[in-house]
Design an enzyme around this catalytic site. Structure first.
Site, PDB file in Angstrom:
ATOM      1  N   HIS A 216       0.833  -1.206   0.000  1.00 29.50           N
ATOM      2  CA  HIS A 216       0.000   0.000   0.000  1.00 29.50           C
ATOM      3  C   HIS A 216       0.871   1.261   0.000  1.00 29.50           C
ATOM      4  O   HIS A 216       0.594   2.220  -0.747  1.00 29.50           O
ATOM      5  CB  HIS A 216      -0.905  -0.009   1.232  1.00 29.50           C
ATOM      6  CG  HIS A 216      -1.494   1.322   1.584  1.00 29.50           C
ATOM      7  ND1 HIS A 216      -2.573   1.875   0.917  1.00 29.50           N
ATOM      8  CD2 HIS A 216      -1.147   2.233   2.545  1.00 29.50           C
ATOM      9  CE1 HIS A 216      -2.866   3.051   1.448  1.00 29.50           C
ATOM     10  NE2 HIS A 216      -2.021   3.296   2.433  1.00 29.50           N
ATOM     11  N   GLU A 261      -5.500   9.901   1.272  1.00 28.15           N
ATOM     12  CA  GLU A 261      -5.863   8.488   1.167  1.00 28.15           C
ATOM     13  C   GLU A 261      -6.909   8.229   0.078  1.00 28.15           C
ATOM     14  O   GLU A 261      -6.815   7.244  -0.647  1.00 28.15           O
ATOM     15  CB  GLU A 261      -6.388   7.963   2.505  1.00 28.15           C
ATOM     16  CG  GLU A 261      -5.330   7.832   3.591  1.00 28.15           C
ATOM     17  CD  GLU A 261      -4.319   6.717   3.334  1.00 28.15           C
ATOM     18  OE1 GLU A 261      -4.537   5.899   2.412  1.00 28.15           O
ATOM     19  OE2 GLU A 261      -3.308   6.678   4.055  1.00 28.15           O
TER      20      GLU A 261
END
Length: 393
Positions: A216, A261
């Site tokens: 990630h 994000e």
């Protein structure tokens, strides 16, 4: 759009989002729902300090931020974690966490020799996501991605990524043992430091991770950190967090969540593309975010942000920027709107250069009330900041 140049709304006032420019006019249920939710009145955000709230000790440098004091997702795994019954995996997580705790800021990130299983996990995710990047990721991301020379065969090392980032924007990467409290994580951004995990998700579910992992971090966060305008935006969030009250910190955490994000940006041709790491590191979210289904809002930190909710699998609302430069300017102005005690005494790096600024005050504004950073122990809120728990103030 005049959002970045307009004064904040009056306390208690309601604002309405502009209708979605990309909403379909075919009368479909999806288009109708999107138009309705996009115009839902919103409540103005009211910053402030709680009565009796204790002062916080402001960090003076990145050395004052403890990367080993984690709140969750370190070596101790929950029972529903894919790796909970894998003792070898858990022992490896402990070892990698210890590497992070021993790291000294200013030195290269430790190198990890990844296993065959970890490399296979990286390759599976890399193949799935890179097939979507040309059509779904923003132009700035694709330009920055090419600077790193990533390949499906090799899990990149944080040290090598940090070298590229520092060359391009003056930022660096610091390993962390797990999920930091938002107070510490956001403060790191003020010192142009991104805290990153180094462990790999469990190989039994390569397309799923309940927490941030190095896949990630590298595929989602790292490329954008090499873009100067994005770096200015994320730096603005970090500086705004210094000296902020608990209430304002959680609001800034939401701002981070819905931009860094899960943010979208409008390209020159007015199409929406993804720049948020949570979107760019999930093939399902990357595909879903650009459909007519979710609600799309313009970023406005002066209104109450939606509750962070990951219970449905994907975000219900995405926020869009017209440009990273405009977003950074908007957040700098917001920093002056909230009370941030003592920031004039903290020396943070200037986002435009690799050296240090004279003070944290440069066009950021200050508050009259004195406070400082106090470590909290709310793991649920910290999880929401970087990886998917459901919380509300």
């Amino acid at each position: 759009r005049e959002c970045a140049r307009s004064p904040p709304p009056a306390a208690g006032a309601a604002t309405a989002a502009p209708p979605r420019e990309d909403a379909s006019s075919d009368g479909s249920a999806e288009a109708l729902l999107g138009a309705l939710t996009a115009n839902t009145p919103r409540k103005a955000y009211e910053p402030g300090w709680a009565e009796g709230e204790e002062p916080y000790e402001l960090p003076r440098s990145i050395h004052d931020i403890d990367n080993g004091q984690i709140l969750g997702y370190g070596a101790d795994l929950a029972e529903d974690h894919p790796g909970f019954n894998d003792e070898e995996y858990k022992r490896r997580r402990v070892w990698i966490s210890q590497l992070a705790k021993a790291h000294v800021p200013g030195t290269p990130c430790p190198r990890v020799e990844y296993t065959a299983v970890e490399k296979a996990t990286w390759s599976a995710v890399y193949d799935r996501l890179t097939a979507l990047y040309p059509s779904h990721a923003c132009e700035r991301f694709n330009e920055a991605f090419a600077k790193f020379g990533f390949s499906r065969e090799v899990v990149p090392q944080l040290a090598d990524c940090a070298d590229v980032i520092h060359r391009e924007t003056g930022w660096t990467i610091r390993p962390t043992a797990g999920l930091l409290h938002p107070r510490d994580f956001l403060a790191g951004l003020a010192f142009k430091t991104f805290h990153s995990t180094q462990y790999v998700r469990h190989g039994s579910k390569p397309m799923y991770t309940p927490e941030p992992d190095v896949v990630h971090e590298i595929l989602g966060h790292v490329p954008m950190l090499a873009d100067p305008d994005f770096a200015s935006l994320i730096h603005a969030i970090g500086v705004a967090s210094l000296g902020a009250s608990k209430r304002d910190l959680w609001h800034l955490t939401k701002v981070y969540w819905y931009t860094v994000e899960f943010g979208l940006i409008r390209e020159a041709d007015r199409s929406l593309k993804a720049f948020g790491a949570g979107v760019l590191s999930s093939y399902g979210e990357l595909e879903y975010s650009l459909t007519p289904q979710p609600e799309i809002r313009e970023l406005d930190p002066y209104v109450v942000m939606p509750k962070i909710d990951y219970s449905g699998g994907f975000q219900k609302t995405y926020f869009v920027l017209e440009s990273f430069d405009e977003g950074a300017q908007l957040l700098k102005e917001f920093a002056g709107f909230i009370s941030r005690p003592g920031v004039d005494e903290v020396q943070v790096p200037d986002v435009a250069v690799h050296g240090y600024a004279d003070s944290a005050e440069q066009d950021w504004g200050t508050g009259a009330q004195r406070g400082s950073v106090k470590n909290g122990k709310d793991a649920q809120r910290a999880a929401a900041a970087r990886g998917g728990s459901d919380w509300e103030e």
